[in-house]
Write an enzyme that holds these catalytic residues in place. Structure first.
Site, PDB file in Angstrom:
ATOM      1  N   ASP A   1      51.521  17.727  51.847  1.00 14.22           N
ATOM      2  CA  ASP A   1      50.910  16.568  52.509  1.00 14.22           C
ATOM      3  C   ASP A   1      51.808  15.359  52.218  1.00 14.22           C
ATOM      4  O   ASP A   1      52.891  15.510  51.643  1.00 14.22           O
ATOM      5  CB  ASP A   1      49.482  16.361  51.960  1.00 14.22           C
ATOM      6  CG  ASP A   1      48.547  15.742  52.992  1.00 14.22           C
ATOM      7  OD1 ASP A   1      48.954  14.759  53.650  1.00 14.22           O
ATOM      8  OD2 ASP A   1      47.411  16.234  53.137  1.00 14.22           O
TER       9      ASP A   1
ATOM     10  N   LYS B   1      47.015  34.467  38.722  1.00  8.47           N
ATOM     11  CA  LYS B   1      47.210  33.500  39.804  1.00  8.47           C
ATOM     12  C   LYS B   1      45.931  33.402  40.631  1.00  8.47           C
ATOM     13  O   LYS B   1      45.402  34.406  41.091  1.00  8.47           O
ATOM     14  CB  LYS B   1      48.378  33.953  40.693  1.00  8.47           C
ATOM     15  CG  LYS B   1      48.722  32.944  41.780  1.00  8.47           C
ATOM     16  CD  LYS B   1      49.957  33.350  42.533  1.00  8.47           C
ATOM     17  CE  LYS B   1      49.699  34.305  43.652  1.00  8.47           C
ATOM     18  NZ  LYS B   1      48.897  33.766  44.764  1.00  8.47           N
TER      19      LYS B   1
ATOM     20  N   THR C   1      57.070  34.397  51.879  1.00  5.81           N
ATOM     21  CA  THR C   1      57.667  35.748  51.900  1.00  5.81           C
ATOM     22  C   THR C   1      57.183  36.575  53.092  1.00  5.81           C
ATOM     23  O   THR C   1      57.722  37.639  53.364  1.00  5.81           O
ATOM     24  CB  THR C   1      57.339  36.503  50.600  1.00  5.81           C
ATOM     25  OG1 THR C   1      55.941  36.396  50.361  1.00  5.81           O
ATOM     26  CG2 THR C   1      58.089  35.942  49.427  1.00  5.81           C
TER      27      THR C   1
ATOM     28  N   ASP D   1      47.539  28.612  42.845  1.00  7.82           N
ATOM     29  CA  ASP D   1      48.440  28.745  44.005  1.00  7.82           C
ATOM     30  C   ASP D   1      47.794  28.114  45.228  1.00  7.82           C
ATOM     31  O   ASP D   1      47.311  28.807  46.121  1.00  7.82           O
ATOM     32  CB  ASP D   1      48.727  30.239  44.224  1.00  7.82           C
ATOM     33  CG  ASP D   1      49.835  30.475  45.231  1.00  7.82           C
ATOM     34  OD1 ASP D   1      50.540  29.512  45.586  1.00  7.82           O
ATOM     35  OD2 ASP D   1      49.991  31.624  45.658  1.00  7.82           O
TER      36      ASP D   1
ATOM     37  N   ARG E   1      56.607  45.247  45.822  1.00  6.37           N
ATOM     38  CA  ARG E   1      55.827  46.449  46.084  1.00  6.37           C
ATOM     39  C   ARG E   1      56.421  47.639  45.345  1.00  6.37           C
ATOM     40  O   ARG E   1      57.595  47.948  45.537  1.00  6.37           O
ATOM     41  CB  ARG E   1      55.852  46.784  47.601  1.00  6.37           C
ATOM     42  CG  ARG E   1      55.042  45.822  48.460  1.00  6.37           C
ATOM     43  CD  ARG E   1      53.564  46.028  48.189  1.00  6.37           C
ATOM     44  NE  ARG E   1      52.710  45.115  48.944  1.00  6.37           N
ATOM     45  CZ  ARG E   1      52.308  43.914  48.524  1.00  6.37           C
ATOM     46  NH1 ARG E   1      52.691  43.438  47.372  1.00  6.37           N
ATOM     47  NH2 ARG E   1      51.500  43.183  49.264  1.00  6.37           N
TER      48      ARG E   1
ATOM     49  N   ARG F   1      47.616  42.918  45.923  1.00  7.41           N
ATOM     50  CA  ARG F   1      47.016  44.107  46.538  1.00  7.41           C
ATOM     51  C   ARG F   1      47.485  45.445  45.970  1.00  7.41           C
ATOM     52  O   ARG F   1      46.672  46.369  45.866  1.00  7.41           O
ATOM     53  CB  ARG F   1      47.198  44.033  48.062  1.00  7.41           C
ATOM     54  CG  ARG F   1      46.265  43.001  48.690  1.00  7.41           C
ATOM     55  CD  ARG F   1      46.684  42.606  50.067  1.00  7.41           C
ATOM     56  NE  ARG F   1      47.947  41.863  50.057  1.00  7.41           N
ATOM     57  CZ  ARG F   1      48.528  41.395  51.153  1.00  7.41           C
ATOM     58  NH1 ARG F   1      47.971  41.598  52.330  1.00  7.41           N
ATOM     59  NH2 ARG F   1      49.653  40.721  51.065  1.00  7.41           N
TER      60      ARG F   1
ATOM     61  N   LYS G   1      49.427  25.713  47.057  1.00 10.10           N
ATOM     62  CA  LYS G   1      50.525  25.346  47.974  1.00 10.10           C
ATOM     63  C   LYS G   1      50.290  24.001  48.666  1.00 10.10           C
ATOM     64  O   LYS G   1      50.146  23.915  49.891  1.00 10.10           O
ATOM     65  CB  LYS G   1      50.732  26.443  49.015  1.00 10.10           C
ATOM     66  CG  LYS G   1      51.141  27.774  48.414  1.00 10.10           C
ATOM     67  CD  LYS G   1      51.579  28.759  49.474  1.00 10.10           C
ATOM     68  CE  LYS G   1      51.927  30.107  48.905  1.00 10.10           C
ATOM     69  NZ  LYS G   1      50.777  30.879  48.409  1.00 10.10           N
TER      70      LYS G   1
HETATM   71  O1  C5P Z   1      48.837  41.122  47.541  1.00  9.17           O
HETATM   72  P1  C5P Z   1      50.237  40.620  47.375  1.00  9.17           P
HETATM   73  O2  C5P Z   1      50.995  41.306  46.250  1.00  9.17           O
HETATM   74  O3  C5P Z   1      51.016  40.576  48.675  1.00  9.17           O
HETATM   75  O4  C5P Z   1      50.034  39.111  46.903  1.00  9.17           O
HETATM   76  C1  C5P Z   1      51.068  38.167  46.866  1.00  9.17           C
HETATM   77  C2  C5P Z   1      50.503  36.849  46.452  1.00  9.17           C
HETATM   78  O5  C5P Z   1      51.545  35.878  46.417  1.00  9.17           O
HETATM   79  C3  C5P Z   1      49.433  36.295  47.396  1.00  9.17           C
HETATM   80  O6  C5P Z   1      48.465  35.655  46.564  1.00  9.17           O
HETATM   81  C4  C5P Z   1      50.151  35.269  48.242  1.00  9.17           C
HETATM   82  O7  C5P Z   1      49.330  34.198  48.617  1.00  9.17           O
HETATM   83  C5  C5P Z   1      51.238  34.788  47.264  1.00  9.17           C
HETATM   84  N1  C5P Z   1      52.457  34.247  47.870  1.00  9.17           N
HETATM   85  C6  C5P Z   1      53.243  34.945  48.770  1.00  9.17           C
HETATM   86  N2  C5P Z   1      54.374  34.371  49.290  1.00  9.17           N
HETATM   87  C7  C5P Z   1      54.747  33.143  48.922  1.00  9.17           C
HETATM   88  C8  C5P Z   1      53.978  32.444  47.989  1.00  9.17           C
HETATM   89  C9  C5P Z   1      52.833  33.041  47.466  1.00  9.17           C
HETATM   90  O8  C5P Z   1      52.941  36.084  49.078  1.00  9.17           O
HETATM   91  N3  C5P Z   1      55.876  32.622  49.380  1.00  9.17           N
END
Ligand code: C5P
Length: 226
Positions: free
Chosen positions: A62, A31, A116, A57, A176, A206, A59
């Site tokens: 508009d 992604k 999220t 991604d 996580r 992360r 998003k």
């Molecule tokens: O680092 P982490 O696991 O939190 O990354 C989650 C990824 O998912 C990030 O790239 C974030 O932009 C994306 N994302 C999110 N929540 C959403 C849509 C996308 O965390 N609703």
């Protein structure tokens, strides 16, 4: 079956390349977020898409005409999928689907229901009078009705989303492994729990990128979802 999607949210393109060198042979889905897309643009995405399924991604959110134009430009790249905000409304979603179909009908469109990172109290400030669950249900119905392929949702919302739509694919960030920092994610679950609740695509950034040993972290997560 749940697929693991690496959120390649690195500081710069060189670090992204290094991460892909290290993890690439284990990955099917990558992604790309706004930062790397703004840094590397089309060339960067094109350099990845023959080896991995690229999910862009960005998003989009508009007016319908603007989103439609963006979708058609992005669809030409032959990527696996892209994201937009369901909050843009039905006309925007339908225009996105129409322009995608004209250029690359195979490209998947995933709509963010509610980010999220937003929890119930923040939602209360954004949309007083409605609950987060009501918003997620309404946006999931809208996503299905408008003909997009899937929704982006928290693992905690998977049950609600599946109740509302048996058809939409689910792309699930906010995951996580046990004992890892939550960062700015609020509504989280472990990879195994997300799989159990039917996540089609599990997104992690992360917990892999910032791990002392990213390859070990990725392997552990892949084993967990089997
Ligand atoms: O680092 P982490 O696991 O939190 O990354 C989650 C990824 O998912 C990030 O790239 C974030 O932009 C994306 N994302 C999110 N929540 C959403 C849509 C996308 O965390 N609703």
């Amino acid at each position: 079956m749940s697929e693991i999607v690496l959120a390649l949210d690195t500081e710069d393109l060189a670090s992204a390349d290094r991460m892909l060198e290290l993890l690439g042979s284990k990955l099917k889905f990558v992604k790309i977020g706004p930062r790397l897309f703004y840094l590397g643009g089309r060339n960067f995405v094109m350099s990845l898409k023959n080896r991995w399924n690229v999910l862009l991604d960005v998003k989009l959110h508009d007016i319908p005409n603007t989103v439609g134009g963006a979708v058609s430009a992005l669809a030409e790249m032959g990527i696996f999928g892209l994201t937009l905000h369901v909050a843009g409304g039905e006309k925007m979603l339908r225009e996105a689907v129409k322009r995608r179909d004209e250029v690359n009908p195979d490209m998947k469109i995933f709509g963010v229901t509610v980010l999220t990172s937003i929890d119930e109290s923040e939602w209360g400030a954004l949309a007083p009078g409605s609950t987060l669950e009501e918003a997620i249900k309404a946006r999931t119905r809208l996503a299905e009705r408008s003909g997009i392929d899937g929704v982006v949702c928290s693992p905690k919302d998977l049950t609600t989303v599946k109740e509302v739509s048996g058809k939409l694919l689910t792309l699930v960030p906010g995951v996580r492994p046990k004992g890892v920092s939550l960062d700015d994610q609020a509504r989280i679950m472990t990879p195994a729990e997300a799989k159990k609740r039917g996540a089609d695509f599990i997104v992690l950034g992360r917990p892999i990128l910032a791990a002392p040993d990213p390859l070990e972290a990725l392997t552990g997560i892949m084993n967990e979802v089997g």
